[in-house]
Design a protein around this motif. Structure first.
Motif, PDB file in Angstrom:
ATOM      1  N   VAL A   1      -5.793  27.942  29.186  1.00 49.98           N
ATOM      2  CA  VAL A   1      -6.152  26.661  28.572  1.00 49.98           C
ATOM      3  C   VAL A   1      -6.276  25.592  29.642  1.00 49.98           C
ATOM      4  O   VAL A   1      -5.457  25.515  30.568  1.00 49.98           O
ATOM      5  CB  VAL A   1      -5.098  26.238  27.520  1.00 49.98           C
ATOM      6  CG1 VAL A   1      -5.355  24.816  27.026  1.00 49.98           C
ATOM      7  CG2 VAL A   1      -5.099  27.210  26.339  1.00 49.98           C
TER       8      VAL A   1
ATOM      9  N   PHE B   1      -5.158  28.273  18.708  1.00 53.57           N
ATOM     10  CA  PHE B   1      -5.112  26.979  19.403  1.00 53.57           C
ATOM     11  C   PHE B   1      -4.883  25.796  18.448  1.00 53.57           C
ATOM     12  O   PHE B   1      -5.015  24.645  18.855  1.00 53.57           O
ATOM     13  CB  PHE B   1      -6.368  26.717  20.253  1.00 53.57           C
ATOM     14  CG  PHE B   1      -6.749  27.858  21.146  1.00 53.57           C
ATOM     15  CD1 PHE B   1      -5.880  28.328  22.118  1.00 53.57           C
ATOM     16  CD2 PHE B   1      -7.988  28.472  21.020  1.00 53.57           C
ATOM     17  CE1 PHE B   1      -6.226  29.393  22.943  1.00 53.57           C
ATOM     18  CE2 PHE B   1      -8.351  29.538  21.838  1.00 53.57           C
ATOM     19  CZ  PHE B   1      -7.465  29.993  22.799  1.00 53.57           C
TER      20      PHE B   1
ATOM     21  N   THR C   1     -10.912  26.635  26.699  1.00 56.68           N
ATOM     22  CA  THR C   1     -10.119  27.865  26.766  1.00 56.68           C
ATOM     23  C   THR C   1     -11.025  29.000  27.215  1.00 56.68           C
ATOM     24  O   THR C   1     -12.238  28.984  26.993  1.00 56.68           O
ATOM     25  CB  THR C   1      -9.480  28.224  25.408  1.00 56.68           C
ATOM     26  OG1 THR C   1     -10.499  28.731  24.523  1.00 56.68           O
ATOM     27  CG2 THR C   1      -8.795  27.026  24.779  1.00 56.68           C
TER      28      THR C   1
ATOM     29  N   CYS D   1     -14.544  27.292  23.750  1.00 56.45           N
ATOM     30  CA  CYS D   1     -13.581  28.392  23.710  1.00 56.45           C
ATOM     31  C   CYS D   1     -14.328  29.692  23.994  1.00 56.45           C
ATOM     32  O   CYS D   1     -15.001  30.238  23.119  1.00 56.45           O
ATOM     33  CB  CYS D   1     -12.898  28.443  22.344  1.00 56.45           C
ATOM     34  SG  CYS D   1     -11.989  26.931  21.920  1.00 56.45           S
TER      35      CYS D   1
END
Length: 248
Positions: free
Chosen positions: A243, A31, A146, A117
């Motif tokens: 995402v 990312f 994410t 994440c």
């Protein structure tokens, strides 16, 4: 903690069983392109990573962009954290570390960037856990979330060969349209939600799998990588991540 699919014992066992946790977080960490663009475009100077132990993105943002960063998690393993920071030439003086229950903790500060994440998929109430991010976010700040995509090939692998891990995830949360609608209903702007990344698969218990499963894993991984290199597509079937970005 509310409506969670995991508990502190699960995370203690998870991290204590992991090998090679302490590594030098690279400039091209997963990312990195998306985060670099957000930081540049929005002139972000502070960030907090929720549910991010051992803090790879906290370290990444501090190390390569000089952001004032904080790490928040339900479970912090001090020895592991120290090892990860040391190998990245950082110490606990360089970042803020907060251990607490996201559903009980009252934020003492707000940040330009709030990211997680691999957090929201461990809760049954997806909208509620997204909303918990917002109390840490400054007005005008950027939300970056994410989560893994277990609705395609990677999810099939998890369901087939690591059902216990698969069941620790809320599969219904892995829907970009649903995530976008939640953010819009929470009053967020500039909402974007999409599948991200070319083909990849993983198994948390890969080392414990029999030889035939490992061979099958390698063959599938290789085939998928070649296919998406020839036809570079991001999709529900093949992409490993989802995402979500938005502005408060």
């Amino acid at each position: 903690m509310s409506n969670e699919l995991t508990d502190k014992a699960f995370w203690a066992n998870y991290w204590e069983s992991k090998k090679d946790i302490a590594f030098n977080v690279p400039v091209n960490h997963t990312f990195h392109k998306l985060l670099s663009k957000l930081i540049t475009e929005n002139k972000l100077s502070s960030a907090i990573e929720l549910g991010g132990f051992p803090g790879y993105y906290t370290i990444f943002l501090k190390k390569y962009f000089g952001l004032k960063t904080a790490l928040f998690d339900f479970y912090i393993h001090p020895k592991t954290l120290k090892e990860v920071l040391n190998i990245n030439d950082l110490s606990e003086k360089d970042i803020s570390v907060i251990e607490g229950d996201l559903f009980k903790y009252e934020p003492q500060a707000q940040y330009d960037l709030v990211l997680s994440c691999g957090l929201i998929e461990h809760f049954n109430d997806t909208k509620d856990i997204i909303n918990k991010h917002l109390s840490f976010l400054k007005p005008g700040g950027t939300l970056f979330i994410t989560l893994p995509n277990f609705t395609g090939v990677n999810g099939w692998m998890q369901r087939k060969f690591d059902r216990d891990n698969y069941d620790k995830h809320n599969i219904s949360s892995m829907n970009p349209n649903l995530l976008a609608n939640y953010c819009t209903s929470l009053g967020l702007k500039n909402v974007k939600a999409y599948y991200y990344g070319q083909f990849s698969i993983w198994l948390e218990n890969r080392a414990q799998q029999p030889g035939l499963v490992k061979l099958f894993f390698k063959a599938l991984w290789f085939t998928g990588k070649i296919t998406t290199k020839i036809i570079p597509i991001e999709s529900k079937l093949l992409s490993p991540y989802i995402v979500l970005t938005a502005t408060k």
